[in-house]
Design a protein around this motif. Structure first.
Motif, PDB file in Angstrom:
ATOM      1  N   PRO A  65     -59.319 -69.953  15.001  1.00 33.34           N
ATOM      2  CA  PRO A  65     -58.911 -68.465  14.100  1.00 33.34           C
ATOM      3  C   PRO A  65     -57.851 -67.338  14.676  1.00 33.34           C
ATOM      4  CG  PRO A  65     -61.698 -68.354  14.659  1.00 33.34           C
ATOM      5  CD  PRO A  65     -60.780 -70.110  15.250  1.00 33.34           C
ATOM      6  N   ARG A  66     -57.687 -67.771  16.311  1.00 37.05           N
ATOM      7  CA  ARG A  66     -55.934 -67.144  16.493  1.00 37.05           C
ATOM      8  C   ARG A  66     -54.628 -67.386  16.138  1.00 37.05           C
ATOM      9  NH1 ARG A  66     -57.082 -67.211  22.445  1.00 37.05           N
ATOM     10  NH2 ARG A  66     -56.079 -69.018  22.733  1.00 37.05           N
ATOM     11  N   TYR A  67     -54.943 -69.434  15.527  1.00 34.23           N
ATOM     12  CA  TYR A  67     -54.048 -69.910  15.046  1.00 34.23           C
ATOM     13  C   TYR A  67     -53.681 -69.274  13.798  1.00 34.23           C
ATOM     14  CZ  TYR A  67     -51.298 -73.366  13.003  1.00 34.23           C
ATOM     15  OH  TYR A  67     -50.488 -74.478  11.544  1.00 34.23           O
ATOM     16  N   SER A  68     -54.883 -69.305  12.663  1.00 36.05           N
ATOM     17  CA  SER A  68     -54.915 -68.636  11.520  1.00 36.05           C
ATOM     18  C   SER A  68     -54.777 -66.806  11.255  1.00 36.05           C
ATOM     19  CB  SER A  68     -55.982 -69.784  10.661  1.00 36.05           C
ATOM     20  OG  SER A  68     -57.227 -69.314  11.258  1.00 36.05           O
ATOM     21  N   ASP A  69     -55.468 -66.613  12.449  1.00 37.96           N
ATOM     22  CA  ASP A  69     -55.353 -65.122  11.982  1.00 37.96           C
ATOM     23  C   ASP A  69     -56.635 -64.612  11.265  1.00 37.96           C
ATOM     24  OD1 ASP A  69     -54.964 -62.622  13.147  1.00 37.96           O
ATOM     25  OD2 ASP A  69     -53.627 -61.713  11.696  1.00 37.96           O
ATOM     26  N   TRP A  70     -57.978 -65.584  11.035  1.00 37.67           N
ATOM     27  CA  TRP A  70     -58.510 -65.437  10.245  1.00 37.67           C
ATOM     28  C   TRP A  70     -59.616 -66.308  10.804  1.00 37.67           C
ATOM     29  CZ3 TRP A  70     -58.742 -64.868   4.397  1.00 37.67           C
ATOM     30  CH2 TRP A  70     -60.153 -65.253   4.400  1.00 37.67           C
ATOM     31  N   PRO A  71     -61.224 -64.838  10.886  1.00 36.27           N
ATOM     32  CA  PRO A  71     -61.561 -65.026  12.203  1.00 36.27           C
ATOM     33  C   PRO A  71     -63.103 -66.442  11.248  1.00 36.27           C
ATOM     34  CG  PRO A  71     -62.285 -63.257  10.349  1.00 36.27           C
ATOM     35  CD  PRO A  71     -60.993 -64.069   9.618  1.00 36.27           C
ATOM     36  N   THR A  72     -63.234 -66.340  10.518  1.00 33.63           N
ATOM     37  CA  THR A  72     -64.526 -67.237   9.590  1.00 33.63           C
ATOM     38  C   THR A  72     -64.281 -68.962   8.905  1.00 33.63           C
ATOM     39  OG1 THR A  72     -64.789 -66.191   8.015  1.00 33.63           O
ATOM     40  CG2 THR A  72     -65.940 -65.090   9.454  1.00 33.63           C
ATOM     41  N   PHE A  73     -65.570 -68.757   9.600  1.00 31.05           N
ATOM     42  CA  PHE A  73     -65.490 -71.299   8.636  1.00 31.05           C
ATOM     43  C   PHE A  73     -66.285 -71.238   7.303  1.00 31.05           C
ATOM     44  CE2 PHE A  73     -64.420 -71.534  13.397  1.00 31.05           C
ATOM     45  CZ  PHE A  73     -63.623 -72.216  13.144  1.00 31.05           C
ATOM     46  N   PRO A  74     -65.942 -72.016   6.374  1.00 33.14           N
ATOM     47  CA  PRO A  74     -64.062 -73.048   6.547  1.00 33.14           C
ATOM     48  C   PRO A  74     -62.976 -72.516   6.367  1.00 33.14           C
ATOM     49  CG  PRO A  74     -65.462 -72.674   4.282  1.00 33.14           C
ATOM     50  CD  PRO A  74     -66.177 -72.052   5.125  1.00 33.14           C
ATOM     51  N   GLN A  75     -61.841 -72.837   6.787  1.00 33.89           N
ATOM     52  CA  GLN A  75     -60.658 -72.433   6.971  1.00 33.89           C
ATOM     53  C   GLN A  75     -59.669 -73.443   5.777  1.00 33.89           C
ATOM     54  OE1 GLN A  75     -58.686 -70.735   9.912  1.00 33.89           O
ATOM     55  NE2 GLN A  75     -60.388 -69.613  10.582  1.00 33.89           N
ATOM     56  N   LEU A  76     -59.301 -73.322   4.980  1.00 35.60           N
ATOM     57  CA  LEU A  76     -58.736 -74.043   3.607  1.00 35.60           C
ATOM     58  C   LEU A  76     -56.815 -73.691   4.393  1.00 35.60           C
ATOM     59  CD1 LEU A  76     -58.972 -76.036   1.819  1.00 35.60           C
ATOM     60  CD2 LEU A  76     -58.966 -74.157   0.096  1.00 35.60           C
ATOM     61  N   PHE A  77     -56.625 -74.694   4.547  1.00 37.77           N
ATOM     62  CA  PHE A  77     -55.449 -74.891   3.791  1.00 37.77           C
ATOM     63  C   PHE A  77     -54.760 -76.041   3.309  1.00 37.77           C
ATOM     64  CE2 PHE A  77     -56.205 -73.918   8.979  1.00 37.77           C
ATOM     65  CZ  PHE A  77     -54.872 -72.848   8.250  1.00 37.77           C
ATOM     66  N   ILE A  78     -53.599 -75.517   2.501  1.00 32.48           N
ATOM     67  CA  ILE A  78     -53.053 -76.612   1.656  1.00 32.48           C
ATOM     68  C   ILE A  78     -51.535 -76.478   2.210  1.00 32.48           C
ATOM     69  CG2 ILE A  78     -52.181 -76.913  -1.154  1.00 32.48           C
ATOM     70  CD1 ILE A  78     -54.871 -75.957  -2.071  1.00 32.48           C
ATOM     71  N   ASN A  79     -50.985 -77.652   1.904  1.00 33.16           N
ATOM     72  CA  ASN A  79     -49.345 -78.043   2.590  1.00 33.16           C
ATOM     73  C   ASN A  79     -49.494 -76.853   3.613  1.00 33.16           C
ATOM     74  OD1 ASN A  79     -48.710 -79.692   0.557  1.00 33.16           O
ATOM     75  ND2 ASN A  79     -47.952 -78.138  -1.099  1.00 33.16           N
ATOM     76  N   GLY A  80     -50.048 -77.040   3.918  1.00 27.76           N
ATOM     77  CA  GLY A  80     -50.036 -76.039   5.868  1.00 27.76           C
ATOM     78  C   GLY A  80     -49.937 -74.429   6.217  1.00 27.76           C
ATOM     79  N   GLU A  81     -50.618 -74.168   4.489  1.00 25.56           N
ATOM     80  CA  GLU A  81     -50.975 -72.399   4.355  1.00 25.56           C
ATOM     81  C   GLU A  81     -52.329 -71.953   4.061  1.00 25.56           C
ATOM     82  OE1 GLU A  81     -49.270 -69.064   1.231  1.00 25.56           O
ATOM     83  OE2 GLU A  81     -47.850 -71.360   1.003  1.00 25.56           O
ATOM     84  N   LEU A  82     -52.861 -70.992   5.558  1.00 27.83           N
ATOM     85  CA  LEU A  82     -53.278 -70.646   5.432  1.00 27.83           C
ATOM     86  C   LEU A  82     -53.662 -70.122   3.387  1.00 27.83           C
ATOM     87  CD1 LEU A  82     -56.578 -69.995   6.728  1.00 27.83           C
ATOM     88  CD2 LEU A  82     -55.820 -68.047   6.905  1.00 27.83           C
ATOM     89  N   ILE A  83     -55.281 -70.875   2.681  1.00 23.36           N
ATOM     90  CA  ILE A  83     -55.635 -70.178   1.284  1.00 23.36           C
ATOM     91  C   ILE A  83     -56.994 -69.063   1.439  1.00 23.36           C
ATOM     92  CG2 ILE A  83     -56.144 -70.471  -0.865  1.00 23.36           C
ATOM     93  CD1 ILE A  83     -53.421 -71.440  -0.215  1.00 23.36           C
ATOM     94  N   GLY A  84     -57.184 -69.706   2.773  1.00 28.94           N
ATOM     95  CA  GLY A  84     -58.817 -69.051   3.088  1.00 28.94           C
ATOM     96  C   GLY A  84     -59.968 -69.074   3.457  1.00 28.94           C
ATOM     97  N   GLY A  85     -60.622 -68.933   2.438  1.00 29.17           N
ATOM     98  CA  GLY A  85     -61.958 -69.163   3.378  1.00 29.17           C
ATOM     99  C   GLY A  85     -62.889 -69.887   1.521  1.00 29.17           C
ATOM    100  N   CYS A  86     -64.655 -69.644   2.163  1.00 31.71           N
ATOM    101  CA  CYS A  86     -65.487 -69.859   0.911  1.00 31.71           C
ATOM    102  C   CYS A  86     -64.741 -69.629  -0.207  1.00 31.71           C
ATOM    103  CB  CYS A  86     -66.859 -70.385   1.060  1.00 31.71           C
ATOM    104  SG  CYS A  86     -68.055 -70.805   0.251  1.00 31.71           S
ATOM    105  N   ASP A  87     -65.059 -68.141  -0.305  1.00 31.59           N
ATOM    106  CA  ASP A  87     -64.919 -67.093  -2.067  1.00 31.59           C
ATOM    107  C   ASP A  87     -63.761 -67.384  -2.327  1.00 31.59           C
ATOM    108  OD1 ASP A  87     -67.611 -65.794  -0.332  1.00 31.59           O
ATOM    109  OD2 ASP A  87     -67.057 -64.083   0.333  1.00 31.59           O
ATOM    110  N   ILE A  88     -62.894 -67.402  -1.464  1.00 32.06           N
ATOM    111  CA  ILE A  88     -61.864 -67.634  -2.259  1.00 32.06           C
ATOM    112  C   ILE A  88     -61.495 -68.450  -2.413  1.00 32.06           C
ATOM    113  CG2 ILE A  88     -58.568 -67.557  -1.743  1.00 32.06           C
ATOM    114  CD1 ILE A  88     -59.328 -65.516   0.607  1.00 32.06           C
TER     115      ILE A  88
END
Length: 109
Positions: A65-88
């Motif tokens: 969560p500190r790395y991505s600045d996103w508090p919850t799981f799951p976290q999806l990264f595509i090509n090194g970029e945070l896309i978001g969590g489940c809803d997104i």
């Protein structure tokens, strides 16, 4: 700033694979509904998912969560970029955007 081995590991995971899902459990055996839905959407979009089980890696679970600045799981990264969590992830899948992003990310260099 001193190098943080956990942050370095997260960065290596994120940058080492086109599609990375940090999730609770595994793609085969998700341990929460959100992780399950996100991995199903990715599979349906044709992703070759590299997953990291945060339940088995408390250091990554604590630091992601500190790395991505996103508090919850799951976290999806595509090509090194945070896309978001489940809803997104599910929204992107439903709009057809996820399949496009995944195809693009997984193209041979």
């Amino acid at each position: 700033m001193a190098s943080n081995p956990v942050m370095d590991r997260i960065k290596a995971e994120v940058e080492g694979h086109p599609v990375v899902l940090f999730m609770k459990g595994t793609v085969q055996f998700p341990m929460c509904g959100f992780s399950s839905r996100a991995s199903q959407a990715l599979k349906a979009a044709g992703a070759q998912i590299h997953s990291v089980n945060v339940l088995e890696d408390p250091e990554i679970r604590a630091n992601l969560p500190r790395y991505s600045d996103w508090p919850t799981f799951p976290q999806l990264f595509i090509n090194g970029e945070l896309i978001g969590g489940c809803d997104i992830t599910v929204e992107l899948f439903e709009s057809g955007e996820l399949a496009r992003m995944v195809t693009e990310a997984q193209k041979p260099a």
